[in-house]
Design a protein around this motif. Structure first.
Motif, PDB file in Angstrom:
ATOM      1  N   GLN A  82      91.452  35.453  61.309  1.00  0.00           N
ATOM      2  CA  GLN A  82      92.239  34.697  60.326  1.00  0.00           C
ATOM      3  C   GLN A  82      93.008  35.639  59.404  1.00  0.00           C
ATOM      4  O   GLN A  82      94.148  35.356  59.039  1.00  0.00           O
ATOM      5  CB  GLN A  82      91.336  33.790  59.496  1.00  0.00           C
ATOM      6  N   VAL A  83      92.390  36.744  59.033  1.00  0.00           N
ATOM      7  CA  VAL A  83      93.058  37.700  58.146  1.00  0.00           C
ATOM      8  C   VAL A  83      94.239  38.357  58.855  1.00  0.00           C
ATOM      9  O   VAL A  83      95.314  38.520  58.272  1.00  0.00           O
ATOM     10  CB  VAL A  83      92.058  38.772  57.644  1.00  0.00           C
ATOM     11  N   LYS A  84      94.040  38.717  60.123  1.00  0.00           N
ATOM     12  CA  LYS A  84      95.105  39.398  60.884  1.00  0.00           C
ATOM     13  C   LYS A  84      96.273  38.477  61.190  1.00  0.00           C
ATOM     14  O   LYS A  84      97.417  38.914  61.235  1.00  0.00           O
ATOM     15  CB  LYS A  84      94.536  39.973  62.181  1.00  0.00           C
ATOM     16  N   ASP A  85      96.000  37.206  61.429  1.00  0.00           N
ATOM     17  CA  ASP A  85      97.045  36.242  61.769  1.00  0.00           C
ATOM     18  C   ASP A  85      96.884  35.006  60.889  1.00  0.00           C
ATOM     19  O   ASP A  85      96.427  33.952  61.348  1.00  0.00           O
ATOM     20  CB  ASP A  85      96.934  35.874  63.253  1.00  0.00           C
ATOM     21  N   PRO A  86      97.250  35.128  59.596  1.00  0.00           N
ATOM     22  CA  PRO A  86      96.992  34.039  58.650  1.00  0.00           C
ATOM     23  C   PRO A  86      97.838  32.786  58.906  1.00  0.00           C
ATOM     24  O   PRO A  86      98.988  32.876  59.298  1.00  0.00           O
ATOM     25  CB  PRO A  86      97.335  34.653  57.292  1.00  0.00           C
ATOM     26  N   VAL A  87      97.192  31.664  58.686  1.00  0.00           N
ATOM     27  CA  VAL A  87      97.835  30.352  58.757  1.00  0.00           C
ATOM     28  C   VAL A  87      97.447  29.634  57.470  1.00  0.00           C
ATOM     29  O   VAL A  87      96.335  29.788  56.984  1.00  0.00           O
ATOM     30  CB  VAL A  87      97.328  29.572  59.998  1.00  0.00           C
ATOM     31  N   SER A  88      98.362  28.837  56.930  1.00  0.00           N
ATOM     32  CA  SER A  88      98.040  28.142  55.686  1.00  0.00           C
ATOM     33  C   SER A  88      96.872  27.183  55.897  1.00  0.00           C
ATOM     34  O   SER A  88      96.673  26.652  56.990  1.00  0.00           O
ATOM     35  CB  SER A  88      99.255  27.394  55.156  1.00  0.00           C
ATOM     36  N   ASN A  89      96.116  26.979  54.845  1.00  0.00           N
ATOM     37  CA  ASN A  89      94.952  26.082  54.812  1.00  0.00           C
ATOM     38  C   ASN A  89      93.764  26.565  55.638  1.00  0.00           C
ATOM     39  O   ASN A  89      92.882  25.781  55.956  1.00  0.00           O
ATOM     40  CB  ASN A  89      95.334  24.656  55.219  1.00  0.00           C
ATOM     41  N   GLU A  90      93.751  27.825  56.014  1.00  0.00           N
ATOM     42  CA  GLU A  90      92.565  28.398  56.643  1.00  0.00           C
ATOM     43  C   GLU A  90      91.635  28.896  55.558  1.00  0.00           C
ATOM     44  O   GLU A  90      92.052  29.153  54.429  1.00  0.00           O
ATOM     45  CB  GLU A  90      92.932  29.589  57.540  1.00  0.00           C
ATOM     46  N   TRP A  91      90.384  29.097  55.911  1.00  0.00           N
ATOM     47  CA  TRP A  91      89.393  29.541  54.942  1.00  0.00           C
ATOM     48  C   TRP A  91      89.777  30.887  54.343  1.00  0.00           C
ATOM     49  O   TRP A  91      89.675  31.077  53.132  1.00  0.00           O
ATOM     50  CB  TRP A  91      88.006  29.617  55.600  1.00  0.00           C
ATOM     51  N   SER A  92      90.257  31.814  55.150  1.00  0.00           N
ATOM     52  CA  SER A  92      90.583  33.158  54.636  1.00  0.00           C
ATOM     53  C   SER A  92      91.720  33.108  53.615  1.00  0.00           C
ATOM     54  O   SER A  92      91.693  33.831  52.622  1.00  0.00           O
ATOM     55  CB  SER A  92      90.931  34.119  55.774  1.00  0.00           C
ATOM     56  N   SER A  93      92.709  32.253  53.849  1.00  0.00           N
ATOM     57  CA  SER A  93      93.808  32.156  52.874  1.00  0.00           C
ATOM     58  C   SER A  93      93.342  31.457  51.603  1.00  0.00           C
ATOM     59  O   SER A  93      93.777  31.806  50.499  1.00  0.00           O
ATOM     60  CB  SER A  93      95.024  31.450  53.476  1.00  0.00           C
ATOM     61  N   THR A  94      92.439  30.493  51.742  1.00  0.00           N
ATOM     62  CA  THR A  94      91.889  29.808  50.570  1.00  0.00           C
ATOM     63  C   THR A  94      91.096  30.774  49.703  1.00  0.00           C
ATOM     64  O   THR A  94      91.234  30.773  48.481  1.00  0.00           O
ATOM     65  CB  THR A  94      90.994  28.625  51.004  1.00  0.00           C
ATOM     66  N   VAL A  95      90.273  31.612  50.319  1.00  0.00           N
ATOM     67  CA  VAL A  95      89.462  32.543  49.539  1.00  0.00           C
ATOM     68  C   VAL A  95      90.334  33.607  48.871  1.00  0.00           C
ATOM     69  O   VAL A  95      90.037  34.057  47.765  1.00  0.00           O
ATOM     70  CB  VAL A  95      88.308  33.147  50.378  1.00  0.00           C
ATOM     71  N   ARG A  96      91.439  33.980  49.496  1.00  0.00           N
ATOM     72  CA  ARG A  96      92.381  34.910  48.842  1.00  0.00           C
ATOM     73  C   ARG A  96      92.980  34.268  47.587  1.00  0.00           C
ATOM     74  O   ARG A  96      93.116  34.917  46.557  1.00  0.00           O
ATOM     75  CB  ARG A  96      93.491  35.321  49.796  1.00  0.00           C
ATOM     76  N   GLU A  97      93.338  32.984  47.691  1.00  0.00           N
ATOM     77  CA  GLU A  97      93.852  32.258  46.528  1.00  0.00           C
ATOM     78  C   GLU A  97      92.792  32.173  45.430  1.00  0.00           C
ATOM     79  O   GLU A  97      93.109  32.280  44.245  1.00  0.00           O
ATOM     80  CB  GLU A  97      94.299  30.851  46.934  1.00  0.00           C
ATOM     81  N   ASP A  98      91.541  31.986  45.827  1.00  0.00           N
ATOM     82  CA  ASP A  98      90.440  31.935  44.862  1.00  0.00           C
ATOM     83  C   ASP A  98      90.307  33.263  44.122  1.00  0.00           C
ATOM     84  O   ASP A  98      90.133  33.282  42.899  1.00  0.00           O
ATOM     85  CB  ASP A  98      89.117  31.609  45.558  1.00  0.00           C
ATOM     86  N   LEU A  99      90.382  34.354  44.862  1.00  0.00           N
ATOM     87  CA  LEU A  99      90.296  35.684  44.240  1.00  0.00           C
ATOM     88  C   LEU A  99      91.416  35.864  43.216  1.00  0.00           C
ATOM     89  O   LEU A  99      91.186  36.362  42.112  1.00  0.00           O
ATOM     90  CB  LEU A  99      90.369  36.782  45.304  1.00  0.00           C
ATOM     91  N   GLU A 100      92.605  35.431  43.585  1.00  0.00           N
ATOM     92  CA  GLU A 100      93.754  35.539  42.682  1.00  0.00           C
ATOM     93  C   GLU A 100      93.564  34.659  41.447  1.00  0.00           C
ATOM     94  O   GLU A 100      93.768  35.099  40.316  1.00  0.00           O
ATOM     95  CB  GLU A 100      95.027  35.150  43.418  1.00  0.00           C
ATOM     96  N   CYS A 101      93.153  33.424  41.653  1.00  0.00           N
ATOM     97  CA  CYS A 101      92.956  32.474  40.548  1.00  0.00           C
ATOM     98  C   CYS A 101      91.937  33.003  39.540  1.00  0.00           C
ATOM     99  O   CYS A 101      92.127  32.864  38.337  1.00  0.00           O
ATOM    100  CB  CYS A 101      92.510  31.125  41.090  1.00  0.00           C
TER     101      CYS A 101
END
Length: 181
Positions: A82-101
């Motif tokens: 997921q990290v290498k090939d990100p797609v919106s609404n995946e768990w890895s992208s959500t957790v990145r948004e959480d880290l930022e928030c």
């Protein structure tokens, strides 16, 4: 209510609002507060963190767990894919948004995996509490809650009158109603 919530994906804002409404119903019952009581006052008086921030914290802690699994584990392989090939609404992208928030995006994904669990838990708890506090204060301003503008909150913690063991629940409920009207 939040069992295994760290693995939930693709939650909509409405899903989070529904969870928070259930949480607010419980807080209102504890305090004997009417439905008209401002939402920020429930959290600020009790020192509670809204569900949206608890979910973010749990996902970050689960990220640490994933990163500390054996690299041959399926969960870690899926995460790195997921990290290498990100797609919106995946768990890895959500957790990145959480880290930022939560202001924890100063750590890379790899660094999150190297932080000891207890140290990360403290960092996440502190970040959730501070971010929630700022969010609740902004809610008071944004919704122009004049009743609450005169109350001063320095941090997100239970107010002293609610901690007092000499007061009955009924008296604490009365004090809460008086403070938030």
């Amino acid at each position: 209510m939040l069992l295994n919530s760290e693995t939930w994906i693709n939650l909509s804002e409405q899903n989070v609002l529904d969870l928070e409404e259930t949480d607010r119903l419980l807080l209102r019952r504890i305090l004997g507060a009417p439905i008209s009581t401002g939402i920020p006052s429930l959290y600020l008086e009790l020192g509670c963190i809204p569900v949206r921030f608890i979910l973010k914290g749990r996902r970050i802690m689960f990220l640490n767990y994933i990163l500390n699994c054996n690299e041959n584990e399926t969960i870690q392989k899926v995460f790195w894919a997921q990290v290498k090939d990100p797609v919106s609404n995946e768990w890895s992208s959500t957790v990145r948004e959480d880290l930022e928030c939560l202001g924890l995006d100063r750590f890379s994904i790899e660094e999150i995996g190297t932080i000891k669990k207890n140290k990360l838990k403290d960092l996440v708890r502190k970040a959730c509490k501070e971010t929630a506090f700022q969010y609740l204060k902004s809610q008071i301003q944004d919704k122009n809650m004049t009743k609450l503008k005169n109350l001063k909150y320095d941090k997100l913690e239970m107010q002293e009158y609610l901690k007092c063991q000499n007061l009955s629940l009924k008296k604490k409920q009365t004090l809460f109603k008086a403070r938030t009207r």
